[in-house]
Design a protein around this motif. Structure first.
Motif, PDB file in Angstrom:
ATOM      1  N   TYR A 333       0.958  -1.093  -0.030  1.00 28.63           N
ATOM      2  CA  TYR A 333      -0.039   0.129  -0.006  1.00 28.63           C
ATOM      3  C   TYR A 333       0.846   1.323  -0.038  1.00 28.63           C
ATOM      4  N   LEU A 334       2.084   1.249   0.865  1.00 30.39           N
ATOM      5  CA  LEU A 334       2.690   2.430   0.963  1.00 30.39           C
ATOM      6  C   LEU A 334       3.385   2.855  -0.298  1.00 30.39           C
ATOM      7  N   ASP A 335       4.173   1.354  -0.916  1.00 27.36           N
ATOM      8  CA  ASP A 335       4.792   1.548  -2.065  1.00 27.36           C
ATOM      9  C   ASP A 335       4.197   1.764  -3.271  1.00 27.36           C
ATOM     10  N   SER A 336       2.626   1.311  -3.304  1.00 29.30           N
ATOM     11  CA  SER A 336       2.025   1.689  -4.510  1.00 29.30           C
ATOM     12  C   SER A 336       1.356   3.303  -4.637  1.00 29.30           C
ATOM     13  N   ASN A 337       1.371   3.811  -3.456  1.00 35.54           N
ATOM     14  CA  ASN A 337       0.808   5.222  -3.308  1.00 35.54           C
ATOM     15  C   ASN A 337       1.838   6.377  -2.930  1.00 35.54           C
ATOM     16  N   LYS A 338       3.104   5.771  -2.823  1.00 32.66           N
ATOM     17  CA  LYS A 338       4.362   6.920  -2.669  1.00 32.66           C
ATOM     18  C   LYS A 338       4.436   8.065  -3.495  1.00 32.66           C
ATOM     19  N   ALA A 339       4.280   7.786  -4.884  1.00 32.53           N
ATOM     20  CA  ALA A 339       4.329   8.716  -5.877  1.00 32.53           C
ATOM     21  C   ALA A 339       3.409   9.897  -5.353  1.00 32.53           C
ATOM     22  N   ASN A 341       2.045  10.641  -2.301  1.00 33.29           N
ATOM     23  CA  ASN A 341       2.020  10.926  -0.994  1.00 33.29           C
ATOM     24  C   ASN A 341       3.785  10.915  -0.414  1.00 33.29           C
ATOM     25  N   GLY A 342       3.889  12.152   0.087  1.00 29.38           N
ATOM     26  CA  GLY A 342       5.385  12.145   0.563  1.00 29.38           C
ATOM     27  C   GLY A 342       5.710  11.401   1.997  1.00 29.38           C
ATOM     28  N   ARG A 343       4.624  11.255   2.781  1.00 31.20           N
ATOM     29  CA  ARG A 343       4.734  10.693   4.031  1.00 31.20           C
ATOM     30  C   ARG A 343       4.986   9.154   3.691  1.00 31.20           C
ATOM     31  N   TYR A 344       4.211   8.616   2.740  1.00 34.34           N
ATOM     32  CA  TYR A 344       4.377   7.374   2.329  1.00 34.34           C
ATOM     33  C   TYR A 344       5.826   6.936   1.693  1.00 34.34           C
ATOM     34  N   ARG A 345       6.325   7.832   0.892  1.00 38.68           N
ATOM     35  CA  ARG A 345       7.590   7.537   0.411  1.00 38.68           C
ATOM     36  C   ARG A 345       8.600   7.710   1.272  1.00 38.68           C
ATOM     37  N   GLN A 346       8.296   8.524   2.167  1.00 44.21           N
ATOM     38  CA  GLN A 346       9.447   8.667   3.459  1.00 44.21           C
ATOM     39  C   GLN A 346       9.435   7.397   4.445  1.00 44.21           C
ATOM     40  N   ALA A 347       8.315   6.726   4.543  1.00 46.28           N
ATOM     41  CA  ALA A 347       8.246   5.579   5.218  1.00 46.28           C
ATOM     42  C   ALA A 347       8.634   4.359   4.545  1.00 46.28           C
TER      43      ALA A 347
END
Length: 370
Positions: A333-339, A341-347
Motif C-alpha cells: 500500500y505504501l509503495d503503490s501510493n508513494k508517488a 504521498n510524500g509521507r508514504y515515500r518517506q516511510a
C-alpha cells in the motif's frame, strides 16, 4: 536465470487445474488437504498433514534468508512463511551452510523441501525436482539485487506438496506479492558508493554509543543492532542533529514524544537512545498481535509516521479485502501510493534503509566487535 516453465524437473500449474482452490486476500493459493487425492506413495505432503508442520531447510544468503538476527527475515523466508500460512501449518525453518547439505536433507526426508541456489544440473543429479522461487519473476529480483537462481527443491515432482507450492509461487507472482517482497528486500536500496562513507561514519561514531545502545536494548529486550540502525537512519549517530520540523537528537525525537518518554534533554545521546528505545518498544506493543519479523517493520513505520497513521492504513487495507496484519500488504500500500504521498515515500525509504543498515551492522565484524 530459470523459469518455472522450463522442461525437465520443473513444475507448472497444469497439475493444479483440476483441484478446488481458494485465494487469500494477499493473493496466495490454498489447496484444502482433503481435495488432494494422494496415492499410497509416502509423500512429504502426508508428513506435513500428519505433523501439522512444514520443515524447510535453506542456505543463508541475502536473497533467501538473513539468519544472524533475533528474528529471521528475507525474500525467500517471507515466501516460505506465507506458504506455511496458506497451508495452515507451523513452519520449522532450518538454516545450513551450503547447498549440498540442504539437498541431502531433502533426499533423506529430513526436510519437507529446501530453498537453495544450487544449479539445476546439481539438483537433477540428485534425482530431486525443483522450480524457480520466483515463477520466472527474474526482472524484479535482478532489479533489486536478488539472486534469480533461488529454487525450491522437493523430493518428488508428483508430491502434492510440490504441486501446491508451485501454484502458490505463481499466484504470488500474479498478485504482485513477489514483486513487493523483492522491492522491500532490495539489496540496492543504498548505492554501492555510499557504503564507504557509511562505514566511515559507523567506524568513528559507533564506539562512542555502542555501550548505551546495548545497555538500553537489554532493558527493553530489544536488539541493540536494530536500535543502532534506527539511530543511524535518524541522525547518522549525531546527537546534535535537528530537523526543520523540530525533531532533535540522536534518535530524532519530537518534543512531545521526548516528554512522554521522560527525556529532559533531547541532545543528550544517552537520554535520546533511552527515549527512542522506550518509544520503539511502545510501538511494538501497539502491534503485539502481529508476529515477528513483521511486527518490527510495523513498529518502524509507526515510529516514523505515528501509530494512528498505521492504524488508518490497516483499515484501508482491510476495506480492500486484504489482511491488514501482513507486512507485504502494508508495504504494498505504501509503495503503490508513494508517488502521490510524500509521507508514504518517506516511510518506505525509512523502513527499507533501516533493514539494510541492520543487516550491514550485524555482518560487519569490526562493528560487532567494537
Amino acid at each position: 536465470m530459470h523459469s518455472s516453465s522450463t522442461s525437465g524437473s520443473r513444475l507448472c500449474l497444469n497439475s493444479l487445474k483440476s483441484l478446488p482452490i481458494k485465494t487469500l486476500a494477499f493473493g496466495t493459493l490454498i489447496l484444502p488437504f482433503h481435495s488432494i487425492n494422494a496415492s499410497k506413495t509416502a509423500y512429504q505432503f502426508d508428513n506435513v498433514v500428519n505433523t501439522n508442520k512444514l520443515v524447510v531447510v535453506s542456505v543463508v544468503n541475502p536473497t533467501a534468508v538473513f539468519d544472524d538476527s533475533e528474528h529471521l527475515h528475507g525474500f525467500g523466508y517471507d515466501l516460505v512463511r506465507n506458504y506455511a500460512d496458506s497451508l495452515n501449518v507451523k513452519l520449522e525453518f532450518k538454516t545450513v551452510d551450503d547447498n549440498a547439505t540442504a539437498l541431502k536433507w531433502v533426499k533423506q526426508g529430513k526436510a519437507s523441501f529446501a530453498m537453495t541456489t544450487a544449479s539445476i544440473q546439481t539438483i537433477e543429479g540428485k534425482n530431486l525436482t525443483s522450480f524457480s522461487a520466483s515463477c520466472g519473476e527474474t526482472a524484479s529480483l535482478q532489479k533489486n539485487g536478488l539472486n534469480t537462481d533461488l529454487n525450491w527443491v522437493f523430493k518428488a515432482a508428483n508430491d502434492p506438496l510440490s504441486e501446491t507450492a508451485s501454484g502458490f509461487i505463481c499466484r504470488a507472482k500474479q498478485s504482485g506479492t513477489l514483486q513487493q517482497l523483492a522491492n522491500f528486500y532490495n539489496q540496492n536500496v543504498i548505492k554501492e558508493e555510499s557504503w564507504d562513507s557509511i562505514q566511515r561514519d559507523l567506524n568513528s561514531r559507533m564506539p562512542i554509543y555502542k555501550a548505551s545502545f546495548q545497555r538500553t536494548a537489554q532493558q527493553y529486550n530489544l536488539d541493540w543492532h536494530l536500535l543502532a540502525a534506527i539511530g543511524y537512519q535518524e541522525s547518522y549517530l549525531k546527537p546534535n542533529s535537528v530537523s526543520p520540523t523540530g525533531v532533535r537528537g540522536l534518535m530524532m525525537l519530537t518534543n512531545s514524544t521526548a516528554k512522554a518518554m521522560g527525556v529532559s534533554n533531547r541532545t543528550d545521546p544517552a537520554q535520546s537512545i533511552q527515549g527512542g528505545a522506550k518509544y520503539y518498544d511502545s510501538m511494538l506493543d501497539q502491534f503485539s498481535d502481529i508476529p515477528y519479523p513483521d511486527r518490527n517493520w510495523y513498529a518502524l513505520v509507526a515510529y516514523n509516521m505515528g501509530p494512528g497513521a498505521v492504524n488508518q492504513l490497516q483499515n484501508r487495507i482491510k476495506n480492500q479485502g486484504k489482511d491488514p496484519n501482513k507486512w507485504v500488504n502494508l508495504y504494498a500500500y505504501l509503495d503503490s501510493n508513494k508517488a502521490s504521498n510524500g509521507r508514504y515515500r518517506q516511510a518506505v525509504q525509512y523502513v527499507t534503509r533501516i533493514r539494510a543498515y541492520l543487516e550491514h551492522i550485524k555482518t560487519t565484524p569490526q562493528l560487532v566487535n567494537i
